[in-house]
Scaffold this motif. Structure first.
Motif: not given
Length: 317
Positions: A32-36, A291-295
């Protein structure tokens, strides 16, 4: 100067059609992580993205009742023809087709008459199971809104099964709510199987018993590209070009202390509203999204404000 002029023309056109600029959301579905996100909670028309709910209700109904959508026969009601617009299957009132084929036409081909046919059949079955009579489409739309409440679509109202803006039938949603709906829908194997198809052959039986076959192609141009699973396109004057896309990645596999493997699926949901280059725009979010999720994962998946950072989608059914 010419670029500025064209920008002003586009802006005036969007205002004239009730559009509010682009909106988007990129979220990892499992966490559920909002990335952008941008303008993601602004209410607006979302056109045929509305049909994600239509397909989900039909699949939920089939799962709950044990109905086989490849065997259930739906009949085109006269009310379906009244909405006008494209009729890719040349449907007429009284035509019959499998519920599965009606869903293919509604979800792949964005067929509004097929969406009405699905809604009328499933709605009538729901009324019958409750010992009631009435308008099957109205009962179905009520189920769409009940689903919206159950999964937290707090800024969404479904007005019909197809998403057209008709008199006294103006629904609305947001990029965030469409992302929630897409996450819920893509948990359903029956729904996912339909929306990931590039095309399907469907058969319609006329009132005279004559059969007609059609090839329904998916309006989502990203289908067929690596790891793309769906979900739906939509375009109206009020909504502009829209798309919701599901992108799969190899699951994350970890060793557990007991020697078993822990498998965590990974899937992006990308929603783009009102962008004339919606497919390239969605495609362009894939790499930076991962990339944002991996960070975030590498940092230990920190959460400071869950309400802003996490899109919770319950499983009420």
């Amino acid at each position: 100067m010419r670029a500025l002029f064209l920008t002003l023309v586009a802006l005036l056109s969007s205002v004239a059609h009730g559009q509010q600029g682009e909106a988007y959301m990129v979220v990892e579905a499992n966490s559920g992580k909002v990335l952008m996100a941008s303008n993601s909670v602004v209410q607006r028309s979302v056109a045929s993205l509305n049909k994600i709910a239509t397909g989900t209700i039909a699949v939920d109904w089939a799962d709950a009742t044990g109905a086989d959508i490849s065997a259930v026969i739906a009949t085109v009601p006269p009310s379906a023809l009244a909405i006008g617009g494209p009729n890719p299957l040349s449907l007429q009132a009284g035509d019959r087709l499998r519920l599965r084929d009606a869903l293919y036409s509604a979800l792949l081909g964005s067929d509004n008459i097929a969406a009405m046919t699905v809604a009328n059949h499933v709605g009538q079955e729901i009324l019958r199971a409750r010992g009631r009579e009435g308008d099957g489409v109205a009962a179905f739309v009520n189920e769409m809104n009940e689903l919206g409440k159950a999964i937290g679509l707090s800024k969404t109202r479904f007005a019909n099964p197809h998403g057209l803006e008709l008199p006294k039938q103006k629904g609305y949603s947001t990029a965030a709510d469409v992302a929630k709906l897409s996450i819920y829908a893509m948990r359903k194997p029956g729904f996912t199987f339909i929306v990931r198809q590039k095309d399907r052959q469907v058969t319609v039986t006329g009132a005279d018993g004559a059969k007609r076959s059609f090839n329904v192609r998916n309006t989502n141009e990203l289908i067929g590209e690596p790891n793309i699973l769906g979900v739906k396109t939509g375009t109206t004057a009020a909504a502009g070009p829209c798309v919701s896309v599901s992108v799969e990645r190899d699951p994350l596999v970890r060793d557990k202390p007991d020697g078993e493997k822990a498998v965590t699926p990974r899937r992006l949901i990308i929603v783009v509203l009102n962008n004339p280059d919606r497919f390239n725009r969605a495609r362009g979010f894939i790499s930076p999204g991962w990339a944002s999720f991996d960070r975030w994962v590498a940092a230990g998946a920190p959460i400071e404000d869950r309400r802003k950072e996490i899109l919770d989608v319950p499983n009420p059914r």
